[in-house]
Each structure stands twice: as C-alpha cells, then as structure tokens.
Design an enzyme around this catalytic site. Structure first.
Site, mmCIF file in Angstrom:
data_model
loop_
_atom_site.group_PDB
_atom_site.id
_atom_site.type_symbol
_atom_site.label_atom_id
_atom_site.label_comp_id
_atom_site.label_asym_id
_atom_site.label_seq_id
_atom_site.Cartn_x
_atom_site.Cartn_y
_atom_site.Cartn_z
ATOM 1 N N LYS A 55 0.120 4.235 -0.198
ATOM 2 C CA LYS A 55 -0.515 5.431 0.394
ATOM 3 C C LYS A 55 -0.286 6.639 -0.522
ATOM 4 C CE LYS A 55 0.324 3.476 4.898
ATOM 5 N NZ LYS A 55 -0.003 3.611 6.297
ATOM 6 N N SER A 77 3.057 -2.334 10.269
ATOM 7 C CA SER A 77 4.508 -2.363 10.478
ATOM 8 C C SER A 77 5.133 -3.728 10.200
ATOM 9 C CB SER A 77 4.855 -1.864 11.891
ATOM 10 O OG SER A 77 4.425 -0.519 12.051
ATOM 11 N N HIS A 92 -9.626 1.075 4.713
ATOM 12 C CA HIS A 92 -8.340 1.271 5.408
ATOM 13 C C HIS A 92 -8.587 2.216 6.585
ATOM 14 C CE1 HIS A 92 -4.249 2.514 6.272
ATOM 15 N NE2 HIS A 92 -3.842 1.442 5.612
ATOM 16 N N GLU A 125 -7.043 4.627 7.674
ATOM 17 C CA GLU A 125 -6.838 6.058 7.390
ATOM 18 C C GLU A 125 -8.063 6.643 6.693
ATOM 19 O OE1 GLU A 125 -3.053 5.554 5.450
ATOM 20 O OE2 GLU A 125 -2.159 5.029 7.381
ATOM 21 N N GLY A 170 2.075 2.146 10.631
ATOM 22 C CA GLY A 170 3.007 3.259 10.482
ATOM 23 C C GLY A 170 3.691 3.673 11.771
ATOM 24 N N ASN A 226 0.875 -1.178 0.000
ATOM 25 C CA ASN A 226 0.000 0.000 0.000
ATOM 26 C C ASN A 226 0.908 1.223 0.000
ATOM 27 O OD1 ASN A 226 -1.784 2.062 0.458
ATOM 28 N ND2 ASN A 226 -2.237 1.499 2.593
ATOM 29 N N GLU A 267 -5.667 -5.111 10.383
ATOM 30 C CA GLU A 267 -4.658 -4.064 10.572
ATOM 31 C C GLU A 267 -4.942 -3.311 11.869
ATOM 32 O OE1 GLU A 267 -2.642 -2.840 6.709
ATOM 33 O OE2 GLU A 267 -4.427 -1.632 6.875
HETATM 34 C C1 PEP Z 1 -0.915 0.062 5.845
HETATM 35 O O1 PEP Z 1 -0.976 1.260 5.606
HETATM 36 O O2 PEP Z 1 -1.789 -0.683 5.411
HETATM 37 C C2 PEP Z 1 0.213 -0.429 6.642
HETATM 38 C C3 PEP Z 1 0.179 -1.659 7.070
HETATM 39 O O3 PEP Z 1 1.231 0.458 6.876
HETATM 40 P P1 PEP Z 1 2.635 0.136 7.620
HETATM 41 O O4 PEP Z 1 3.130 -1.161 7.061
HETATM 42 O O5 PEP Z 1 3.506 1.288 7.266
HETATM 43 O O6 PEP Z 1 2.335 0.028 9.069
#
Ligand code: PEP
Length: 249
Positions: free
Chosen positions: A11, A211, A96, A98, A173, A9, A167
C-alpha cells in the site's frame, strides 16, 4: 500441484530506508529457507527501481499496485503498463477495494486495467470482494461474480492468464478475517465461474486477502480452493511475511 502465490501489498507505506530494511529481512529469511511457493511484493510506484534492484536474482517477483488503462498521453499522475514493464514488473493489482472505494474505479475501469496489464505481458491480480453490508444482505456471491464477470468478458481467452484475489472489504486492514470456511465457499464459487468461462481457467490461482497473518495463514491456505494470499499489514513485517510464506509450503 500448482505452487501457491504469496503476494505482499505494501500500500502507501515505505521509504528508501524502510524498504531496504524490510527486503533485507525477507531475503535473509528466504536464503535460510528457500520458499516452496511463489513470492511477490507490490510496491509504491516511486520505489519500483529500488525494489527491482534489491530483489534481482532472488525468488521475489516485483509487483505494482495499480496501472492506468491508457497506454500513454495526457493522463496526469497515471502510470502505464509499458512504464511498469520498464522496471521488470510481473504482477499488477487491479481493482483493489481501496481503489474502487477511494478512487471511484468501476468494474469496467478495472476490466480495462486488467486488459492493459495483459497486453504488456504482465499478470493482473484482479481483486474482488463484498462489503459487510453486502455480506449481511446475502449478496456476497452475486457481488464478487458480477465484479469478475466484467473482467472475464473484457479479456476473452486471456482469462487463463489472470490471478484473482478474493478480498472481503470488511476484512481488509480490520483484523477481522473471513473464516477458512467462508473464504473457501467464495473461492469455490469463483472457481466454478472461471471454469464455466473457459475450461483452462480451472488453474487460475485464487488468492485470499483480508487480515491474513502468521497465525491464521496455515488454516486459510489449507483450503482446497485457496491458492495463495494477498497480504497487506503482515507483509510489512519480515518475520510475519516469512511465516506466511512458510505456511504456503
Ligand atoms: C490488502 O490490502 O490487500 C490486504 C489484504 O490488507 P490486510 O492484509 O492488511 O488486511
């Protein structure tokens, strides 16, 4: 055994030049060592045409990060599933955290977006996850199961065509990853919920995101109910993304 799915992803990151460099690095790595898993990248909408061309004929499938629940019309700034289909998009992230957090997307909106993606022949990657406060209150399973239940109810028999990504919001992040045991426990609960909805859903891929990186991917992906990863930050570095893909073999 089902092949695992590793989806990046991106972003709101990238540029024409940066995307080309990133994909050149990833494709060179995949040419040296063919992936033993499925690979996808969910890119910002303006770069769909560029990335479609760059990944054509490769093992990388094209993904989008969002889709409108509407088919067409006066929805300024939105992108429909039909439009994504014009660029060969196969996977679409919906819900997601976000989008839920910064754009006020409710469970019902997320479910409508999943329906729109399915109707256009795409695979929605439905994201669910709890905040730190919800985890600390012991509400993790209740939250993710509520989020998923709304989608299950909306899509009916098409539930078997979903991908689900767990998630935890507190892990996205932040550099804090759910432990393999924490992630496995939630995935097992989601698997039970899907199986109860429809026996064929036992094979719905369950991705972990939050992460995941080159160092922790192997342990997470070794869990029996973790069928792949949704990768943010580490998907922007070719060497890291390639190591995660290798860990999914
Ligand atoms: C994501 O945005 O779906 C995600 C898992 O980000 P990160 O791996 O940076 O935590």
């Amino acid at each position: 055994m089902l092949q695992k799915l590793i989806a990046g992803n991106w972003k709101m990151n990238g540029s024409l030049a940066a995307n080309q460099a990133l994909l050149t690095g990833i494709l060179a790595g995949l040419a040296e060592r063919a992936p033993a898993c499925q690979v996808a990248v969910a890119v910002p909408a303006p770069y769909l045409a560029q990335v479609q061309q760059l990944v054509a004929g490769s093992a990388i499938a094209l993904g989008a990060q969002d889709v409108s629940q509407h088919a067409q019309g006066a929805f300024t700034g939105e992108v429909s599933a039909g439009m994504l289909g014009d660029f060969g998009v196969r996977y679409v992230l919906v819900g997601h955290s976000e989008r839920r957090q910064y754009h006020g997307e409710t469970d019902a909106v997320v479910a409508a977006k999943a329906q729109a993606a399915l109707a256009a022949g795409m695979t929605p990657i439905v994201c669910v996850g709890e905040t730190l406060q919800e985890r600390e209150a012991g509400a993790t399973d209740a939250v993710v199961q509520r989020q998923l239940a709304v989608v299950i109810a909306a899509v009916g028999a098409d539930v078997a065509r979903l991908v689900v990504a767990y998630e935890p919001v507190w892990a996205i992040g932040t550099g804090k990853t759910a432990s393999p045991e924490q992630a496995q426990a939630v995935h097992a609960a989601l698997r039970t919920q899907l199986r109860a909805a429809n026996a064929q859903c036992a094979s719905v891929p369950l991705l972990y995101g939050g992460s995941m990186n080159a160092a922790n991917a192997q342990q997470l992906l070794a869990q029996p109910d973790i069928d792949g990863g949704l990768i943010g930050g580490a998907a922007l570095k070719p060497a890291d993304f390639l190591q995660i893909i290798a860990a999914a073999a």
